[in-house]
Design a protein around this motif. Structure first.
Motif, PDB file in Angstrom:
ATOM      1  N   PRO A 138      50.600  64.547  -2.941  1.00 53.63           N
ATOM      2  CA  PRO A 138      49.409  63.493  -2.512  1.00 53.63           C
ATOM      3  C   PRO A 138      48.464  64.686  -1.030  1.00 53.63           C
ATOM      4  O   PRO A 138      47.539  64.499  -0.699  1.00 53.63           O
ATOM      5  CB  PRO A 138      49.787  62.358  -1.675  1.00 53.63           C
ATOM      6  N   GLU A 139      49.725  65.110  -0.358  1.00 49.18           N
ATOM      7  CA  GLU A 139      49.128  66.013   0.859  1.00 49.18           C
ATOM      8  C   GLU A 139      48.409  66.891   0.736  1.00 49.18           C
ATOM      9  O   GLU A 139      47.089  67.187   0.950  1.00 49.18           O
ATOM     10  CB  GLU A 139      50.451  66.382   1.692  1.00 49.18           C
TER      11      GLU A 139
ATOM     12  N   SER B 145      45.910  59.027  -3.758  1.00 52.97           N
ATOM     13  CA  SER B 145      46.640  59.728  -2.425  1.00 52.97           C
ATOM     14  C   SER B 145      47.370  59.619  -1.747  1.00 52.97           C
ATOM     15  O   SER B 145      48.455  59.228  -1.158  1.00 52.97           O
ATOM     16  CB  SER B 145      45.953  61.207  -2.823  1.00 52.97           C
ATOM     17  N   GLU B 146      46.806  59.031  -0.630  1.00 53.94           N
ATOM     18  CA  GLU B 146      46.270  58.682   0.410  1.00 53.94           C
ATOM     19  C   GLU B 146      47.071  57.015   0.784  1.00 53.94           C
ATOM     20  O   GLU B 146      48.469  57.356   1.338  1.00 53.94           O
ATOM     21  CB  GLU B 146      45.003  58.238   1.226  1.00 53.94           C
TER      22      GLU B 146
ATOM     23  N   ASP C 209      51.908  54.339   2.012  1.00 53.07           N
ATOM     24  CA  ASP C 209      52.596  53.071   1.683  1.00 53.07           C
ATOM     25  C   ASP C 209      54.038  53.927   1.334  1.00 53.07           C
ATOM     26  O   ASP C 209      55.403  52.931   1.140  1.00 53.07           O
ATOM     27  CB  ASP C 209      52.457  52.632   1.156  1.00 53.07           C
ATOM     28  N   HIS C 210      54.615  54.878   0.061  1.00 49.75           N
ATOM     29  CA  HIS C 210      55.437  54.872  -0.224  1.00 49.75           C
ATOM     30  C   HIS C 210      56.023  56.487  -0.058  1.00 49.75           C
ATOM     31  O   HIS C 210      56.496  57.701  -0.976  1.00 49.75           O
ATOM     32  CB  HIS C 210      55.022  55.041  -1.831  1.00 49.75           C
ATOM     33  N   GLY C 211      55.716  57.209   1.109  1.00 52.25           N
ATOM     34  CA  GLY C 211      56.253  58.470   1.473  1.00 52.25           C
ATOM     35  C   GLY C 211      55.482  59.911   1.123  1.00 52.25           C
ATOM     36  O   GLY C 211      56.341  60.627   0.694  1.00 52.25           O
TER      37      GLY C 211
ATOM     38  N   ALA D 260      53.938  48.106  -7.796  1.00 55.47           N
ATOM     39  CA  ALA D 260      53.694  48.862  -6.452  1.00 55.47           C
ATOM     40  C   ALA D 260      52.516  49.732  -7.323  1.00 55.47           C
ATOM     41  O   ALA D 260      51.690  50.817  -6.719  1.00 55.47           O
ATOM     42  CB  ALA D 260      54.011  49.618  -6.419  1.00 55.47           C
ATOM     43  N   LEU D 261      53.040  50.738  -8.236  1.00 58.30           N
ATOM     44  CA  LEU D 261      51.676  51.406  -9.169  1.00 58.30           C
ATOM     45  C   LEU D 261      50.496  50.633  -9.296  1.00 58.30           C
ATOM     46  O   LEU D 261      49.209  51.224  -8.930  1.00 58.30           O
ATOM     47  CB  LEU D 261      52.246  51.975 -10.618  1.00 58.30           C
TER      48      LEU D 261
END
Length: 219
Positions: free
Chosen positions: A61-62, A93-94, A99-101, A110-111
């Motif tokens: 994601p980063e 991604s943000e 929220d999920h490391g 959550a998804l």
């Protein structure tokens, strides 16, 4: 469809394809999530072409956030609805980072809370990445469920719930793969290829399609 017929239906599909997999290409769970998010109203082949170069650069994601919206659009511009999909991928991604490391959660709620992620996408990710017994009902599975009598329902959720209730234990993890591939390549929307279907005799569809080669030979 009767209980014994349902078991035999899956048994035959499993015999033809013992280890079914998604046709989307990905290297990790995050890339799978991106690919499935991009696949709505698009073919897996088209998504794979668009994400090939993208996934060589972006694996987290980063890295996606660093690539940015315009950079992502440039990669997936051949996919339908790419503008909205790109916005959702950047936003999810943000959210994963925040929220999920940076990790994709193995949890439907959550998804689904992630931007652009619906129940079907969540079910695909949970099944393909985490081996969960989920049933991701797309247009192919909705058609197969209703046409064959395996899991009739007026809505996608109704078909999902019927599959969840009636799919026998040995076939629960692979079920949605078998059904989507069956719908994609044999039980097609316009002209189902009943003459080469391994479960033709179990299917409740009355207007079976004859073999066109046999029809030509007898003409």
């Amino acid at each position: 469809m009767k209980k014994d017929d349902i078991f035999e239906f899956y048994r035959r599909l499993a015999e033809d394809n013992p280890e079914p997999e998604t046709e989307l290409n990905f290297g990790n769970t995050y890339q799978l999530l991106v690919a499935v998010t991009c696949s709505a109203q698009s073919t897996d082949v088209g998504v794979n072409k668009a994400t090939k170069a993208l996934f060589e650069k972006v694996k987290t994601p980063e890295q996606m956030v660093a690539l940015g919206l315009d950079g992502l659009k440039e990669h997936i511009k051949t996919i339908g609805l790419y503008n909205n999909k790109a916005k959702n991928v950047i936003a999810l991604s943000e959210a994963l980072i925040r929220d999920h490391g940076g990790e994709v959660p193995n949890d439907r709620e959550a998804l689904v809370a992630l931007p652009g992620v619906g129940r079907k996408t969540a079910n695909v990710v949970m099944n393909c990445a985490f081996g969960e017994e989920t049933f991701a009902v797309d247009t192919h599975i909705f058609r197969v469920g209703n046409r064959t009598g395996l899991a009739p329902g007026k809505t996608v959720l109704a078909v999902e719930k019927k599959l969840e209730k009636q799919t026998p234990k040995p076939f629960r993890v692979g079920a949605h793969h078998w059904l989507i591939l069956h719908g994609r390549y044999i039980c097609k929307a316009r002209t189902p290829e009943c003459w080469r279907c391994p479960v033709e005799d179990l299917c409740r569809f009355k207007k079976k399609t004859p073999d066109p080669k046999a029809a030509k030979a007898s003409a």
